[in-house]
Design a protein around this motif. Structure first.
Motif, PDB file in Angstrom:
ATOM      1  N   ASN A 245       0.820  -1.209   0.000  1.00  0.00           N
ATOM      2  CA  ASN A 245       0.000   0.000   0.000  1.00  0.00           C
ATOM      3  C   ASN A 245       0.851   1.255   0.000  1.00  0.00           C
ATOM      4  O   ASN A 245       1.921   1.297   0.606  1.00  0.00           O
ATOM      5  N   LYS A 246       0.359   2.293  -0.681  1.00  0.00           N
ATOM      6  CA  LYS A 246       1.009   3.598  -0.617  1.00  0.00           C
ATOM      7  C   LYS A 246       0.744   4.234   0.742  1.00  0.00           C
ATOM      8  O   LYS A 246      -0.339   4.096   1.302  1.00  0.00           O
ATOM      9  N   ASN A 247       1.734   4.924   1.242  1.00  0.00           N
ATOM     10  CA  ASN A 247       1.578   5.599   2.531  1.00  0.00           C
ATOM     11  C   ASN A 247       0.617   6.779   2.407  1.00  0.00           C
ATOM     12  O   ASN A 247       0.629   7.503   1.414  1.00  0.00           O
ATOM     13  N   VAL A 248      -0.192   6.969   3.429  1.00  0.00           N
ATOM     14  CA  VAL A 248      -1.138   8.085   3.489  1.00  0.00           C
ATOM     15  C   VAL A 248      -0.917   8.816   4.803  1.00  0.00           C
ATOM     16  O   VAL A 248      -0.971   8.208   5.873  1.00  0.00           O
ATOM     17  N   GLU A 249      -0.664  10.099   4.735  1.00  0.00           N
ATOM     18  CA  GLU A 249      -0.562  10.919   5.944  1.00  0.00           C
ATOM     19  C   GLU A 249      -1.859  11.711   6.096  1.00  0.00           C
ATOM     20  O   GLU A 249      -2.135  12.615   5.317  1.00  0.00           O
ATOM     21  N   ARG A 250      -2.632  11.336   7.106  1.00  0.00           N
ATOM     22  CA  ARG A 250      -3.949  11.932   7.281  1.00  0.00           C
ATOM     23  C   ARG A 250      -3.865  13.290   7.996  1.00  0.00           C
ATOM     24  O   ARG A 250      -3.015  13.492   8.858  1.00  0.00           O
ATOM     25  N   GLY A 316      -0.345   0.574  -7.093  1.00  0.00           N
ATOM     26  CA  GLY A 316      -0.068   0.881  -5.691  1.00  0.00           C
ATOM     27  C   GLY A 316      -1.278   1.066  -4.829  1.00  0.00           C
ATOM     28  O   GLY A 316      -1.155   1.374  -3.651  1.00  0.00           O
ATOM     29  N   GLY A 317      -2.477   0.892  -5.418  1.00  0.00           N
ATOM     30  CA  GLY A 317      -3.661   0.884  -4.584  1.00  0.00           C
ATOM     31  C   GLY A 317      -4.655   1.993  -4.840  1.00  0.00           C
ATOM     32  O   GLY A 317      -4.287   3.146  -5.074  1.00  0.00           O
ATOM     33  N   ASP A 318      -5.921   1.632  -4.797  1.00  0.00           N
ATOM     34  CA  ASP A 318      -7.037   2.562  -4.828  1.00  0.00           C
ATOM     35  C   ASP A 318      -6.882   3.532  -3.649  1.00  0.00           C
ATOM     36  O   ASP A 318      -6.571   3.113  -2.527  1.00  0.00           O
ATOM     37  N   TYR A 325      -6.466   1.346   4.817  1.00  0.00           N
ATOM     38  CA  TYR A 325      -5.316   0.597   5.334  1.00  0.00           C
ATOM     39  C   TYR A 325      -4.514   1.434   6.330  1.00  0.00           C
ATOM     40  O   TYR A 325      -4.022   0.927   7.339  1.00  0.00           O
ATOM     41  N   SER A 326      -4.426   2.734   6.076  1.00  0.00           N
ATOM     42  CA  SER A 326      -3.663   3.614   6.967  1.00  0.00           C
ATOM     43  C   SER A 326      -4.304   3.724   8.347  1.00  0.00           C
ATOM     44  O   SER A 326      -3.646   4.117   9.311  1.00  0.00           O
TER      45      SER A 326
END
Length: 506
Positions: A245-250, A316-318, A325-326
């Motif tokens: 998964n690509k990283n996500v910074e919320r 790399g993901g929707d 996932y994050s």
């Protein structure tokens, strides 16, 4: 002597035993404890899901989250490396080993090996561990002790503490069909399917989630050449997980924002607020406005959606999948912030949509499904409403949708998912505990539990019954994830040892 009972010998049972051994070993008083461990199946250490012998049944989670030790989620990935790694045909997926998937049975081998290692350590340490290949059917609370009676009924064992790790129950829908020889009430173990599937031109599967996908894989991998239908009220299939998964910074859907909102308003968090923050996060990720209705897939063509999902996964993901996932390590805190009423709303409004994004299928399986769709062998039928039994030749069930369309199938397999309510689980032990008021139902599902200690709270149960896994599905989230259950097991074992060793064992 302090007697501890573990009920269940699957993944959760192994996690409980291994961590309990460590906590007892660290106490320096192993001779002061004994463990009685009960499992109704012939083999300890795997359970139904990880005892499958089908190589096509692969884990739905990457290896780096599947370790059996709380502080070492990558322990399984390291074990894979030591046991053949990429050269082992049970490992699927590209990229680094820790990002790979592997067969359920291979993971079951890992669980069983860890169990055997720590059984030997327990023996060397002087910790008594007795395993019973019996089904625990009754637990009675008498004079501060828990009396456990098994299906053999020969003897009853006394325990000071009991840990329920009973696994995931079968679906309870369509129980009236269980006497039909062409109906299979649960996809596991798969040998029940393999004994019958060649006899039928059309096979129907109730459900379209991960269990249903595994059922399709069973049929495809074993050369089934007929038509496969997935019948579901919403037609929602799990999305496709990327290899990594690509990283996500919320920025919006964070624990700090959640706590600030609660502190300033002194109110429980509403589901609508969490969803609004979720949409705001998506707008940041995609750079475009996001309408809630654009996320609704109910009734849309499953084959076309799968094509798009595969394309996203290869890149790399929707964005929705990556955002979900994050949240995996914070979802429980968000769930805790909801009142009972808001949790019920979440399950009703968002539950299925959350599930298909948070618990997706591996890319390896998605390719198999795509080939079946392209060949016309697989169809997803949404808006399924009811069925009729038909004793005619070759068409044993007539499946009907809301619109009145009907489909004939010869073999029907129930993969609808496990019931959440205790009184619907069909487990004799749970039914008995409910009758005796040793456990108590939660309005959202499962049993009432102290999530900090995993102790079950009930009028007559004392303070010595604990639980992990699906049994506490209402109060806790992600109870179908090994990594989450491993974390809650640590809370449980530390609480038990603290009470016993510090004298607060009332």
């Amino acid at each position: 002597m302090n007697h501890i009972a573990i009920i269940g010998g699957g993944a959760c049972g192994v996690a409980v035993f291994v961590d309990l051994f460590h906590q007892i070993g660290l106490s320096g008083k192993p001779q002061a404890f004994s463990i009685h461990w009960y499992e109704e199946d012939e083999q300890f250490g795997k359970g139904l899901a990880f005892g499958t012998d089908q190589p096509g049944h692969i884990l739905n989670t990457q290896a780096d989250l599947m370790g059996i030790f709380p502080e070492e989620p990558d322990h399984f990935a390291k074990w894979l490396d030591e046991n053949g790694g990429k050269s082992n045909k049970a490992v699927k997926g590209g990229g680094k080993l820790e990002d790979s998937y592997t067969s359920r049975n291979f993971y079951g081998n890992y669980l069983r090996e860890q169990m055997q290692v720590y059984l030997r350590h327990a023996q060397n340490l002087g910790l008594s561990v007795v395993q019973y290949k019996q089904r625990a059917e009754k637990i009675d609370f008498e004079a501060g002790k828990y009396r456990i009676t098994t299906n053999e009924g020969i003897m009853a064992h006394l325990a000071d503490k009991v840990i329920l790790a009973v696994g995931t129950p079968k679906p309870n829908k369509f129980s009236e069909l269980r006497y039909n020889k062409n109906y299979i009430d649960f996809p596991w173990p798969s040998n029940r399917i393999l004994k019958k599937y060649r006899e039928h031109r059309n096979i129907g599967i109730l459900g379209s989630s991960l269990s249903a996908i595994d059922t399709v894989i069973t049929l495809l991998d074993n050369g089934y050449a007929g038509q496969i239908y997935l019948f579901s009220p919403d037609g929602l299939m799990p999305k496709v997980q990327p290899v990594k998964n690509k990283n996500v910074e919320r920025k919006f859907l964070t624990l700090s924002n959640l706590n600030r909102w609660k502190r300033e308003r002194m109110q429980p968090i509403p589901v609508k607020l969490l969803f609004r923050w979720f949409l705001q996060e998506l707008e940041v990720i995609t750079g475009n406005p996001v309408q809630a209705k654009s996320l609704n897939r109910v009734g849309l063509p499953a084959d076309q959606l799968l094509d798009k999902d595969i394309e996203w996964a290869e890149k790399g993901g929707d964005p929705v999948v990556n955002l979900a996932y994050s949240l995996r390590h914070e979802a429980s805190a968000l769930w805790d912030a909801l009142s009972v009423e808001e949790k019920i709303k979440f399950k009703k409004w968002l539950g299925p949509h959350w599930a298909i994004n948070r618990h997706g299928m591996p890319l390896h399986n998605a390719y198999k499904l795509k080939r079946a769709f392209d060949m016309g062998k697989l169809k997803v039928i949404p808006f399924f409403e009811n069925l009729e039994e038909d004793r005619g030749e070759g068409a044993n069930f007539i499946m009907k949708t809301v619109s009145g369309a009907s489909y004939e199938v010869g073999l029907l397999i129930n993969a609808t998912g496990s019931p959440g309510a205790l009184d619907q689980m069909g487990n004799a032990l749970i039914t008995y505990l409910l009758e005796k008021k040793l456990i108590r139902s939660h309005p959202v599902g499962g049993a009432v539990v102290n999530p900090r200690t995993m102790q079950l709270l009930s009028p007559a149960g004392g303070n010595g019954i604990f639980a992990v896994g699906h049994l506490v599905n209402g109060m806790l989230m992600d109870v179908n994830a090994v990594w989450f259950n491993v974390k809650t097991v640590r809370n449980l074992t530390q609480e038990i040892l603290f009470r016993i060793l510090d004298g607060n064992n009332d």
